[in-house]
Design a protein around this motif. Sequence first.
Motif, PDB file in Angstrom:
ATOM      1  N   GLN A 181       5.027  -5.192  -3.064  1.00  0.00           N
ATOM      2  CA  GLN A 181       4.236  -5.862  -2.619  1.00  0.00           C
ATOM      3  C   GLN A 181       4.752  -7.146  -3.958  1.00  0.00           C
ATOM      4  OE1 GLN A 181       2.697  -8.086  -0.385  1.00  0.00           O
ATOM      5  NE2 GLN A 181       1.099  -9.345  -1.990  1.00  0.00           N
ATOM      6  N   PRO A 216      -2.234  -0.239   3.142  1.00  0.00           N
ATOM      7  CA  PRO A 216      -0.875  -0.882   3.483  1.00  0.00           C
ATOM      8  C   PRO A 216      -0.702  -1.458   4.576  1.00  0.00           C
ATOM      9  CG  PRO A 216      -1.110   1.320   2.747  1.00  0.00           C
ATOM     10  CD  PRO A 216      -1.777   0.824   3.401  1.00  0.00           C
ATOM     11  N   TRP A 237      -0.551  -5.378   2.649  1.00  0.00           N
ATOM     12  CA  TRP A 237       1.099  -5.474   2.185  1.00  0.00           C
ATOM     13  C   TRP A 237       2.183  -5.157   3.835  1.00  0.00           C
ATOM     14  CZ3 TRP A 237      -0.305  -0.694  -1.254  1.00  0.00           C
ATOM     15  CH2 TRP A 237      -0.863  -1.204  -2.383  1.00  0.00           C
TER      16      TRP A 237
END
Lengths: 119, 222
Positions: free
Chosen positions: A40, B141, B145
Amino acid sequence: MNTFQEKTNLTRRQFLRGSGVLAATAILGGILAKFGFNVQARSQEYIAQRANGLYSLDERMTLRKSHENPEILQIYKEFLSPGGVTPLSEKAHHLLHTKYGDEIPELIAELKQHSHQAA
Amino acid sequence: MSQVKGKVLKHAGQTRLMHWIHLICFVILGITGLGFYFKIITIDYIFGGIGNASVVHRWLGVVFTVGPLLYILTNFGRFSRFIDTISTFTKDDFKWLKTMGGYIPGLKGEVPPQDKYNAGQKLLGWLVIICCFLFFVTGFPMWLWRHAMPPQLLGLCYDIHFWDAVIAILAVAGHFFLAAIHPKSRVEFASMMTNGYVEAAVSAHHNEKWFATLQNDSELKA
Ligand code: HEM
């Protein structure tokens, strides 16, 4: 009523196995989360660098606004709206706007006609 | 079968509550998830449209994760005893697996005495732990993300998440059949879903080794 229950004490073995599984899960989860946070962070860094790059390229240009570009102004004056600068003139609309969706077959027909004329 | 009289508290209140929460979340997560995968638009509409179904799926995922976590932290003793039971495999467990506890017609043989959970339930316990872990480490995720991960990695998460769901749903279906429908074992259903008790005689028969370690309340009071 005659009822039976589990003993509530915790043996050493039970404690070790319970905390072992919890710790193993936490560590494995933690490593994966760390990896995710790194990905990220790297992605944010890339986005920031790319944005900076685009802005600095833009800043270095001599001509930064299309409506102040002399060549564009000349095209309007001489061709798209003869005699003045009129964005969205009928010709400009026709030549500069794209077509999409249902309009595509019509566009293809029109292009074919032009190519016949040119031939 | 032993003729011992009385009742056994098999599943404590907090355990039952956690089991209910996890069950409800699992069913709705499974339904919405399969709706996404197979593009069953009707399922999305039930949850208020595609966007809302996705929001429901994600936030129930949070409950699905935080529920058991809170239970483990506040009931560490119970959790540890559970882990201890399911990580103990003795000859009796392997013998149980050979006869599949007598549940499969045609597979005959003597069923050896079992712990609080039989060998099949122990394996299911591990399967549930592993499947849930995989849901957590792919689901979050995929949510948080998704724009940062390389597309291949995101795709891998989707694949793992989906196949994890297939395995978990099949396992839970088997679990439901044995715990709620099969005549030999469905007494378990009332215990986990309602007041936590099973008949002492049933427990002494199905969970002989565990039953031997229990304490009798009336003896305690005396
Ligand atoms: C920790 C809990 C969970 C989280 C955070 C989570 C999150 C997600 C996310 C973000 C998606 C992508 C679709 C979307 O964003 O709308 C998804 C898809 C999906 N989820 Fe989950 N989920 C969880 C648990 C579960 C469970 C328990 C099941 C099944 C029993 C499940 C089954 C599915 C399926 C089948 C898909 C579609 C996968 C695909 O399209 O390949 N999820 N989930």
